[in-house]
Write a protein that holds these residues in place. Structure first.
Motif, short mmCIF file in Angstrom:
data_model
loop_
_atom_site.label_atom_id
_atom_site.label_comp_id
_atom_site.label_asym_id
_atom_site.label_seq_id
_atom_site.Cartn_x
_atom_site.Cartn_y
_atom_site.Cartn_z
N SER A 276 0.90 -1.20 -0.11
CA SER A 276 -0.12 -0.03 0.09
C SER A 276 0.96 1.39 0.03
O SER A 276 0.63 2.33 -0.91
CB SER A 276 -0.79 0.17 1.21
N ASP A 277 1.87 1.13 0.74
CA ASP A 277 2.89 2.28 0.91
C ASP A 277 3.41 2.72 -0.28
O ASP A 277 3.58 3.93 -0.82
CB ASP A 277 3.94 2.07 2.13
N ARG A 298 -3.08 -2.73 -9.40
CA ARG A 298 -3.46 -3.84 -8.91
C ARG A 298 -3.77 -3.62 -7.36
O ARG A 298 -3.02 -2.77 -6.76
CB ARG A 298 -2.59 -5.05 -9.10
N PRO A 299 -4.77 -4.21 -6.74
CA PRO A 299 -4.89 -4.09 -5.27
C PRO A 299 -3.49 -4.16 -4.58
O PRO A 299 -2.74 -5.25 -4.81
CB PRO A 299 -5.84 -5.10 -4.85
N PRO A 300 -3.12 -3.48 -3.50
CA PRO A 300 -1.95 -3.74 -2.88
C PRO A 300 -1.82 -5.00 -2.16
O PRO A 300 -2.79 -5.66 -1.76
CB PRO A 300 -1.92 -2.57 -1.81
N ALA A 301 -0.59 -5.69 -1.97
CA ALA A 301 -0.35 -6.87 -1.13
C ALA A 301 0.88 -6.40 -0.48
O ALA A 301 2.08 -5.88 -0.86
CB ALA A 301 -0.09 -8.07 -1.94
N GLU A 302 0.73 -6.63 1.01
CA GLU A 302 1.68 -6.47 2.17
C GLU A 302 2.94 -7.30 1.89
O GLU A 302 3.97 -6.52 2.34
CB GLU A 302 1.18 -6.01 3.38
N ASP A 303 2.81 -8.35 1.85
CA ASP A 303 3.71 -9.31 2.01
C ASP A 303 4.29 -10.40 0.79
O ASP A 303 4.89 -11.14 1.01
CB ASP A 303 3.73 -10.17 3.16
N LYS A 319 -12.00 -2.31 -7.59
CA LYS A 319 -11.99 -0.83 -6.71
C LYS A 319 -10.77 -0.39 -6.83
O LYS A 319 -9.92 -0.91 -6.86
CB LYS A 319 -12.49 -1.12 -5.29
N THR A 320 -10.67 1.19 -6.75
CA THR A 320 -9.46 1.45 -6.52
C THR A 320 -9.27 2.56 -5.36
O THR A 320 -8.64 3.49 -5.30
CB THR A 320 -9.09 2.42 -7.98
N ASP A 321 -9.92 2.21 -4.43
CA ASP A 321 -9.96 2.96 -3.03
C ASP A 321 -8.61 2.91 -2.32
O ASP A 321 -8.67 3.78 -1.49
CB ASP A 321 -11.19 2.75 -2.35
N PHE A 322 -7.55 2.17 -2.88
CA PHE A 322 -6.52 2.16 -2.19
C PHE A 322 -5.65 3.37 -3.04
O PHE A 322 -4.45 3.47 -2.27
CB PHE A 322 -5.79 0.87 -2.30
N LEU A 323 -5.92 3.97 -4.00
CA LEU A 323 -5.16 5.06 -4.20
C LEU A 323 -5.34 6.39 -3.57
O LEU A 323 -6.53 6.62 -2.83
CB LEU A 323 -5.60 5.44 -5.77
N PRO A 324 -4.50 7.42 -3.45
CA PRO A 324 -4.50 8.45 -2.73
C PRO A 324 -5.94 9.23 -3.24
O PRO A 324 -6.37 9.19 -4.08
CB PRO A 324 -3.64 9.15 -3.02
#
Ligand code: UDP
Length: 453
Positions: A276-277, A298-303, A319-324
């Motif tokens: 995400s970062d 693509r949706p973020p993946a942390e690990d 969805k693209t709600d992970f974008l700023p």
């Protein structure tokens, strides 16, 4: 007697596309009467739609899918581990599919990541076995070289973090800049390296001018030729999907409206994922750079940097709600965000595309080269770090982020400007154009390539 080949690809577009193109080449230039390509996949309809024109009819070519259901918890470890597990699970089905072929094939080809499939050749007494390396000759060199060392020496070398001095190749530095593997991957690499020595030949998706010294070393009995123990290698590249003329897609419509070489294309292969970062920093970096862009998000993946490769549900998220907040609105006029998949070949071939932010999968690199597009190298996992080193340090057709961990927005914006606006970028464009010419020459030489099949 008919010359019939069975070609087996491990999951992933990066393996399926070159093996299909190899199949076509065997039919059109190397005397094959029939080629059956088996594609192992967890999602047939997705594979079909992503393959596009690769699936088009070629006389003598049959494409079959081997469908595989794998519970997510059964897939652990690195990408190499996961692919090997999937291929082992698919073996019974591959075996019965090959058994049903009439006439029985006399040649079996498996891609390097799906080398398990060669077991089928042993079981069914298919006499001629080949491997297709869908990545660089340099990675093949590393694989074969490691397998030629005794295990004690190899593990000592790896843990000392000394560069591996492979005859005739740039050293491979087992550190975060070039590191092809974790120790887990090493075991898979060693297995692949040993299996390769038992085949009749190795096709590599590369060409002489691209990897002149490495290929020279394979041909030299005093260098890598010795490690290969007489197994010939054939540089048959570039094997890339043809551009589909007249393809309709919103990205291509959008590119039509943009000035020549003004757009940065951002994509991390068929399954690359960012945290995400990092996704946030990339969005801000694109915005700060003030360059036009097309971004396959693509949706973020942390690990897990390869999360979208194996998790198809996640890949289909829309969805693209992970974008700023406000990013899409603010960049509406200069950028286009596409969810999960875009027609990469057609985008790279478009006159408006000026640079490619890429995870440095080998197919993406070859497609960028074949279209004369300079790159911003952003490797995520596996041998992508070696590939990134090659494009930035050896061929000088890419810039690469300097730091470790999350790449910050200022650096991203700076890298984009260097390639799109500065003298350095112009030099890269020239260098990649020269490589593009060699790719075309290699294709023209296909006729004269003598494969001992
Ligand atoms: N690809 C595509 N559209 C996308 C993402 C990937 O057409 O949105 C294709 C790309 O053109 C390439 C392949 O998928 O042919 C990816 O292969 P590569 O070796 O670059 O990376 P991998 O996915 O194996 O990591």
């Amino acid at each position: 007697m008919d010359l019939h080949g069975a070609l087996v690809s491990s999951p992933g577009m990066g393996h399926a596309v070159p093996i299909i193109e190899l199949g076509k080449r065997l039919l059109t230039h190397h005397g094959f009467d029939r080629v059956t390509v088996f594609l192992v996949t967890t999602d047939i309809s997705r594979s079909k739609s992503q393959l596009g024109l690769s699936m088009s009819e070629t006389p003598g070519l049959v494409i079959e899918f081997i469908s595989l259901e794998v519970p997510e918890q059964d897939l652990t470890g690195s990408v190499l581990n996961k692919l090997a597990t999937m291929m082992r699970m698919a073996l019974p089905e591959i075996r019965s599919a090959v058994m049903e072929l009439e006439p029985r094939p006399t040649v079996l080809v498996a891609d390097l990541m799906g080398i398990e499939a060669l077991a089928v050749a042993r079981d069914l007494e298919v006499t001629r076995k080949f491997v297709l390396v869908t990545t660089s000759a340099w990675f093949l060199a590393l694989t074969v070289y490691m397998a030629s060392l005794d295990k004690g020496t190899l593990y000592k070398l790896v843990s000392s973090r000394e560069p591996l001095l492979i005859p005739g190749c740039s050293p491979v530095q087992l550190d975060p800049v070039q590191d092809p593997s974790s120790i887990q991957d090493l075991t898979e690499c060693l297995r692949m390296g040993t299996e390769i020595l038992a085949v009749n030949g190795v096709f590599v998706n590369t060409w002489h001018e691209l990897e002149c010294e490495v290929i020279g070393s394979f041909l030299d009995p005093e260098k890598l030729g010795r490690a290969m123990g007489g197994v010939p290698i054939y540089p048959v590249g570039p094997l890339i999907r043809p551009v589909e003329p007249g393809l309709k897609h919103e990205v291509l419509d959008w590119l039509e409206q943009q000035p020549e070489e003004s757009v940065v294309f951002v994509s991390f292969g068929s399954g690359g994922s960012l945290t995400s970062d990092q996704t946030t920093e990339l969005a801000w970096g694109l915005e700060l750079s003030r360059q036009r862009f097309v971004w396959v998000v693509r949706p973020p993946a942390e690990d897990d940097p390869s999360a979208s490769m194996f998790n198809t549900t996640k890949n289909q998220a829309t969805k693209t709600d992970f974008l700023p907040d406000g990013f899409l609105e603010r960049t509406e006029k200069t950028g286009l965000v596409v969810r999960t998949w875009a027609p990469q070949e057609e985008i790279l071939a478009h006159r408006s595309t000026g640079a490619f932010v890429s995870h440095c999968g080998w197919n993406s690199i070859l497609e960028s080269v074949a279209n004369g597009v300079p790159m911003i190298a952003w490797p995520l996992h596996s041998e992508q770090k070696m590939n990134a080193w090659m494009v930035s340090e050896e061929w000088k057709i890419a810039v690469r982020a300097t730091g470790q961990g999350t790449v910050r927005r200022e650096e991203i914006a700076e890298m984009l400007r260097r390639v799109m606006e500065e003298e350095e970028g112009k030099e890269m464009r020239k260098n990649v154009q020269n490589l593009k010419n060699t790719a075309q020459e290699s294709l023209m030489r296909t006729e004269s390539k003598n494969l001992q099949i």
